[in-house]
Design an enzyme around this catalytic site. Sequence first.
Site, mmCIF file in Angstrom:
data_model
loop_
_atom_site.group_PDB
_atom_site.id
_atom_site.type_symbol
_atom_site.label_atom_id
_atom_site.label_comp_id
_atom_site.label_asym_id
_atom_site.label_seq_id
_atom_site.Cartn_x
_atom_site.Cartn_y
_atom_site.Cartn_z
ATOM 1 N N LYS A 59 -15.464 -6.348 4.926
ATOM 2 C CA LYS A 59 -17.532 -6.832 4.205
ATOM 3 C C LYS A 59 -18.124 -7.578 4.523
ATOM 4 O O LYS A 59 -17.678 -8.800 5.151
ATOM 5 C CB LYS A 59 -16.702 -6.061 2.952
ATOM 6 N N GLU A 95 -3.441 6.804 7.429
ATOM 7 C CA GLU A 95 -3.639 7.749 7.010
ATOM 8 C C GLU A 95 -4.314 8.908 7.676
ATOM 9 O O GLU A 95 -4.880 8.817 8.556
ATOM 10 C CB GLU A 95 -4.323 7.012 5.432
ATOM 11 N N LYS A 96 -4.662 10.252 7.372
ATOM 12 C CA LYS A 96 -5.929 10.755 8.220
ATOM 13 C C LYS A 96 -7.381 9.729 8.009
ATOM 14 O O LYS A 96 -7.226 9.338 6.809
ATOM 15 C CB LYS A 96 -6.168 12.072 6.805
ATOM 16 N N TYR A 97 -8.278 9.830 9.126
ATOM 17 C CA TYR A 97 -8.854 9.095 8.974
ATOM 18 C C TYR A 97 -9.730 9.482 8.358
ATOM 19 O O TYR A 97 -10.725 11.103 9.458
ATOM 20 C CB TYR A 97 -9.121 8.735 10.047
ATOM 21 N N ILE A 98 -11.018 8.809 7.621
ATOM 22 C CA ILE A 98 -12.430 10.299 7.404
ATOM 23 C C ILE A 98 -13.679 9.590 7.911
ATOM 24 O O ILE A 98 -14.062 8.950 7.428
ATOM 25 C CB ILE A 98 -12.532 9.068 5.504
ATOM 26 N N ARG A 139 -6.426 -9.019 -7.536
ATOM 27 C CA ARG A 139 -7.309 -9.775 -7.723
ATOM 28 C C ARG A 139 -8.723 -10.813 -8.340
ATOM 29 O O ARG A 139 -9.181 -8.877 -8.197
ATOM 30 C CB ARG A 139 -6.679 -10.982 -6.749
ATOM 31 N N VAL A 152 -13.727 -11.216 -3.774
ATOM 32 C CA VAL A 152 -15.188 -12.354 -3.319
ATOM 33 C C VAL A 152 -16.560 -11.660 -3.688
ATOM 34 O O VAL A 152 -17.401 -12.439 -4.120
ATOM 35 C CB VAL A 152 -15.131 -11.776 -1.094
ATOM 36 N N LYS A 208 1.047 -1.475 0.425
ATOM 37 C CA LYS A 208 0.334 0.028 0.255
ATOM 38 C C LYS A 208 1.109 1.371 -0.357
ATOM 39 O O LYS A 208 0.878 2.331 -1.067
ATOM 40 C CB LYS A 208 -1.111 0.303 1.290
ATOM 41 N N ASN A 256 -6.967 -4.118 -5.440
ATOM 42 C CA ASN A 256 -6.796 -5.423 -5.409
ATOM 43 C C ASN A 256 -6.797 -6.074 -6.627
ATOM 44 O O ASN A 256 -7.174 -6.155 -7.535
ATOM 45 C CB ASN A 256 -7.756 -6.275 -4.753
HETATM 46 P P1 ADP Z 1 -12.738 -8.531 -0.848
HETATM 47 O O1 ADP Z 1 -11.438 -7.347 -1.024
HETATM 48 O O2 ADP Z 1 -12.096 -9.648 -2.271
HETATM 49 O O3 ADP Z 1 -13.676 -8.639 -0.209
HETATM 50 P P2 ADP Z 1 -10.738 -9.169 1.263
HETATM 51 O O4 ADP Z 1 -9.501 -8.917 1.500
HETATM 52 O O5 ADP Z 1 -11.803 -7.889 2.019
HETATM 53 O O6 ADP Z 1 -11.418 -9.631 -0.267
HETATM 54 O O7 ADP Z 1 -11.638 -10.347 2.195
HETATM 55 C C1 ADP Z 1 -12.180 -10.648 2.174
HETATM 56 C C2 ADP Z 1 -12.842 -11.682 3.210
HETATM 57 O O8 ADP Z 1 -12.655 -12.756 2.471
HETATM 58 C C3 ADP Z 1 -12.587 -12.455 3.983
HETATM 59 O O9 ADP Z 1 -12.536 -11.919 5.457
HETATM 60 C C4 ADP Z 1 -12.488 -13.742 4.631
HETATM 61 O O10 ADP Z 1 -13.876 -13.480 4.274
HETATM 62 C C5 ADP Z 1 -12.675 -14.220 2.831
HETATM 63 N N1 ADP Z 1 -11.805 -14.695 1.751
HETATM 64 C C6 ADP Z 1 -10.808 -14.223 1.384
HETATM 65 N N2 ADP Z 1 -10.321 -15.090 1.051
HETATM 66 C C7 ADP Z 1 -10.683 -16.449 0.995
HETATM 67 C C8 ADP Z 1 -10.700 -17.807 1.075
HETATM 68 N N3 ADP Z 1 -9.095 -18.057 0.358
HETATM 69 N N4 ADP Z 1 -10.860 -18.921 1.727
HETATM 70 C C9 ADP Z 1 -12.475 -18.738 2.101
HETATM 71 N N5 ADP Z 1 -12.423 -17.219 2.756
HETATM 72 C C10 ADP Z 1 -11.323 -15.996 1.368
HETATM 73 P P1 ADP Z 2 -8.090 -4.288 3.137
HETATM 74 O O1 ADP Z 2 -6.909 -4.172 2.781
HETATM 75 O O2 ADP Z 2 -7.748 -4.694 4.955
HETATM 76 O O3 ADP Z 2 -9.154 -4.470 2.226
HETATM 77 P P2 ADP Z 2 -8.579 -1.419 2.916
HETATM 78 O O4 ADP Z 2 -7.678 -0.642 3.069
HETATM 79 O O5 ADP Z 2 -9.046 -1.996 2.163
HETATM 80 O O6 ADP Z 2 -8.090 -2.488 3.922
HETATM 81 O O7 ADP Z 2 -9.187 -0.379 4.544
HETATM 82 C C1 ADP Z 2 -10.539 -1.804 4.661
HETATM 83 C C2 ADP Z 2 -11.813 -1.077 5.094
HETATM 84 O O8 ADP Z 2 -11.270 0.129 6.358
HETATM 85 C C3 ADP Z 2 -12.561 -0.274 3.864
HETATM 86 O O9 ADP Z 2 -13.504 -0.063 3.595
HETATM 87 C C4 ADP Z 2 -12.456 1.385 5.147
HETATM 88 O O10 ADP Z 2 -13.706 1.007 5.603
HETATM 89 C C5 ADP Z 2 -11.430 1.144 6.108
HETATM 90 N N1 ADP Z 2 -10.609 2.872 6.183
HETATM 91 C C6 ADP Z 2 -9.111 2.070 5.433
HETATM 92 N N2 ADP Z 2 -8.711 3.231 5.263
HETATM 93 C C7 ADP Z 2 -9.617 4.654 5.980
HETATM 94 C C8 ADP Z 2 -9.591 5.759 6.125
HETATM 95 N N3 ADP Z 2 -8.141 6.627 5.858
HETATM 96 N N4 ADP Z 2 -10.441 6.178 6.824
HETATM 97 C C9 ADP Z 2 -11.596 6.475 6.832
HETATM 98 N N5 ADP Z 2 -11.388 4.519 6.837
HETATM 99 C C10 ADP Z 2 -10.522 3.947 5.925
HETATM 100 MG MG MG Z 3 -9.293 -3.013 0.742
#
Ligand code: ADP
Ligand code: ADP
Ligand code: MG
Length: 499
Positions: free
Chosen positions: A237, A200-203, A292, A295, A116, A290
């Site tokens: 999520k 990061e600044k928290y929004i 890839r 989900v 990141k 992401n």
């Molecule tokens: P996405 O950005 O696709 O939502 P995340 O990195 O937020 O993916 O992962 C979200 C969730 O997806 C995980 O907390 C888990 O519930 C599920 N997950 C991800 N990879 C796997 C896997 N290989 N097998 C089962 N569940 C998975």
């Molecule tokens: P991950 O790789 O675990 O998915 P993300 O950077 O996508 O991490 O952040 C996951 C979640 O955390 C976001 O969907 C949001 O709800 C919260 N979040 C991340 N960064 C911030 C931010 N700077 N301000 C407010 N919420 C944030």
């Molecule tokens: Mg994310």
Amino acid sequence: MKKILIANRGEIAIRIAKTAKKMGIKTVGIKGNIEPTALYLSYVDEIYDNSEKVTSIPVFLDVDRLIEIAKETGAEAIHPGYGFLSENPYFAQKCANQNIIFIGPSPDAIYKMGNKTIARRIAHQNNIPMVDGSKGAVGSVEEANRVVSRIGLPIIIKAASGGGGRGMRIVRDLQDLEKSFQIASNEALKAFNDPTVFIEKYIENPKHIEFQILGDTFGNIVHLGERECSIQRKNQKLLEEAPSSAVDNELREKMSAVAIQIAKAVNYYSVGTVEFLLDSNKNFYFMEMNTRIQVEHPVTEAITGINLIEQQINVADGKAIPFKQEDITLKGAAIECRINSEDVQNGFIPSTGRIENLVFPTDENIRVDSGIKEGSTISTGFDSMIAKLIVKGPTRDETIKKCLEVLDEVCITGVKTTIPFFKVLLNNENFLSGNFTTSFVEKDLDKYFLSSETDETIAAWLATKSFYEENLSDNDVNFDQGKELSPWLQNRRSKQFDF
Ligand code: ADP
Ligand code: ADP
Ligand code: MG
């Protein structure tokens, strides 16, 4: 492409196998010792039995072993699914070196977007809107203090290699900075093998809006609209929908152009997702990409009619995207509920057991992607997501109504699931009117569900962390925020593979 090795398990392995079959491509699934009777094994054309092999890491994380299996079975491509090695640039590179097609983007794009802090640097160089934050990694509490005095509170400390909502800490009060910094980097080290954090600044109260991207190796990149994923708990999520009720055509144009711009900056091909935060004034900020399949990809498939896995395989096979941006239309609405084996009344702690009944209603507007069957045992060894329920309809309102009807008919016994949560959510006025942000579940809905996880329990855990590490068996070391951390997250963007 004639044969694909699926380097994953569960619902996504089945998802890939089904599309490959439709395309006339054979699939190989791997039978491991943890779940030798898993459902995905009945969807593949060939089962590679790896259950006798005793190794220190799960086979889905074992780079060399997977390449050996591909060679042994004559598979010319590997699909990594999500989680596990899907965002590991070393694995993608190693596949390329061995003349195996990695079904995903280039190792370079994974490397740049998977970290990141590097992604933020690239976004900055390309004038992509971003929240204020540290220039790169923050190595000490002193440095964190300096960043805070520049950008102000609140801030969020995040893991550079993070994913799945792990390793993040919000700081609202300066006196919590030191403790949060330590917790965040410890958690990052434990979960991702990399203690690097940034700030990061928290929004406050944003929406999570992400754009689905599809690119090919000829430099074409299109977007397939957005998904809203603001319904989260602990940054993870729970429900996703497409389109977002907060995004009109004008905003969609703007955000998608930025998403494509960042994808182009890393010569992106394959499927990918650009995640943004959207504030109440319609300002949006790049968060991460992401690299890839995600989900929640089925909600996009539901409203575009495009099979993303099919496109991903074709692009990996050297084909061009067969349509142009103007050919893609977003039609209707779709919702995905992540049905997890968790006890919502008890702080969403994992629920384990044997699935006794598993019944989903079916019709052309219902899609269930699941990796379990009646008789399956749900253990803490893998992720708690047991099924994804995707419902579509002509409008958001009708889709919500339909989804509630479907949920009433679903019958899963043997473990507790998140279904009661969705019933409360889908009946909530604010959810119905689109009036919700990423803090909605914790602020407005948690009162329905008791929470057992507190900062104190985490701090207490960290204090005894070494005790746990010494005393738990290999299968149990996945401790995170009072929850088991599934092996797929471990080493996901592992530092051990740094090059
Ligand atoms: P996405 O950005 O696709 O939502 P995340 O990195 O937020 O993916 O992962 C979200 C969730 O997806 C995980 O907390 C888990 O519930 C599920 N997950 C991800 N990879 C796997 C896997 N290989 N097998 C089962 N569940 C998975
Ligand atoms: P991950 O790789 O675990 O998915 P993300 O950077 O996508 O991490 O952040 C996951 C979640 O955390 C976001 O969907 C949001 O709800 C919260 N979040 C991340 N960064 C911030 C931010 N700077 N301000 C407010 N919420 C944030
Ligand atoms: Mg994310």
